[in-house]
Design a protein around this motif. Sequence first.
Motif, mmCIF file in Angstrom:
data_model
loop_
_atom_site.group_PDB
_atom_site.id
_atom_site.type_symbol
_atom_site.label_atom_id
_atom_site.label_comp_id
_atom_site.label_asym_id
_atom_site.label_seq_id
_atom_site.Cartn_x
_atom_site.Cartn_y
_atom_site.Cartn_z
ATOM 1 N N GLU A 123 0.803 -1.218 0.000
ATOM 2 C CA GLU A 123 0.000 0.000 0.000
ATOM 3 C C GLU A 123 0.840 1.274 0.000
ATOM 4 O O GLU A 123 0.367 2.332 -0.412
ATOM 5 C CB GLU A 123 -0.956 -0.010 1.194
ATOM 6 N N TRP A 136 -6.811 -0.380 -6.221
ATOM 7 C CA TRP A 136 -5.651 -1.211 -5.853
ATOM 8 C C TRP A 136 -4.854 -1.578 -7.096
ATOM 9 O O TRP A 136 -5.174 -2.502 -7.825
ATOM 10 C CB TRP A 136 -6.108 -2.426 -5.069
ATOM 11 N N ILE A 143 -7.700 -8.291 -1.133
ATOM 12 C CA ILE A 143 -7.999 -6.884 -1.430
ATOM 13 C C ILE A 143 -9.279 -6.441 -0.717
ATOM 14 O O ILE A 143 -9.422 -5.269 -0.376
ATOM 15 C CB ILE A 143 -8.093 -6.614 -2.950
#
Length: 429
Positions: free
Chosen positions: A8, A253, A108
């Motif tokens: 991240e 993402w 996710i």
Amino acid sequence: MFWQKDIELMDRNQLRQFQLDCINKQIALAKNSSFYKDKLARIDKLKSLEEVEKLPFTTKQDLRDSFPYGCLATDLKNVIRLHSSSGTTGNPTVVFHTAADIANWANISARSMYCAGARNTDIFQNTMGYGLFSGGLGFHYGGERLGMLTIPVGPGNSKRQLWFMKNFKTTVVHILPSYALRLSNTVKELGIDVKKDLHLRIFFIGAEPHSEAMRKKIEELYGVKAYNSYGLSEISGPGIAFECQCQKHLHIWEDYVYPEIVDPKTFKPLPDGEEGELVLTTLQRQAMPLMRYRTKDLTRIISEPCACGRTHRRIARITARTDDMMIINGVNIFPIQIEKTIIAIPEAGKNYVIELFEHNCMDKLRIKIEINNDTFKGTLKDLEILQNKIVGELKQELDVTPVVQFVEAGSLPVSEGKAKRVIDLRKKI
């Protein structure tokens, strides 16, 4: 805890190299499918992400035309799950998953829930549908992966929903925005004090269009923070993009999908900040990799850094679509599905109107259908039998129970040029 710090907070240059490596692996894998074999025959490896433009677009119709196994890129023995859209008048879209695909989806989803503030000490109640619809299972696996006690209540039965919330001290809920408003009526009916009797703190909302005003209304009604989510079953399901606790746009993402924004007319890529159609290329799919999938959703990419520190770019709330798809309480419906169903019933006329309206804070579908005058003047029982037949056929096709109203032949307006079939009577909250 579920904090994937190395992913991240990945350096942008490192993330872009990761994306390029993944896309090249996806290209090699996709060539195993009959659908992509010829389309990718002349493409070996991309040298840069700018060369993604060389890849072909993929559409929902491509998936239908490739039914059932045309897009499958691995041996069927490796596939453990499929999800499918509804549709009996034509081929549905079918999406396949390996065990690794399901594990990545769970990751996710868990990452999304964590970035919005959910923790393994929370009690998670999932009010979304399970089954071929991917919305319920995606959050379910994410909740378990995060370590939350997960309650798979499913949709409907408001009194039962509130019973679970009260007795098990639910803190996190996944819910349709429209159902959240409807549920508040039952809260009042039962005399429940949301501050004293319930322990709610987070709502995950999505699967249908909703305004910022509706989000604020939900937050006020329940004393929670409500976070927007984005996903589509063709890629996996919910969890593709999610709001963090800053509640300023949705992090997409980028280790899971490569996003592009293209002009919906020219299909040329647009720079960050400009609105266009969202196009996604999968990066880690094993069963069914997709190249430049056209989502039909209109949005823009925000590249400015987020205050949360995550380096994955964000997308703005979806503003509209480039097609005529309607979303009724989380179910995707196309007017053509209704038209094909009506035309297949001889007693029904060809002229009809679709009305979208609200009842008890829920979206509803009403279809006004012209029938010939002889049928219209028949007995009430005959009309009721015909009405039930049409409702049954439409429910099977749409996964939604519509209201069907008969009108006399010639009573509905006839448009010059393209017929205006859909009338939206819902309030703009």
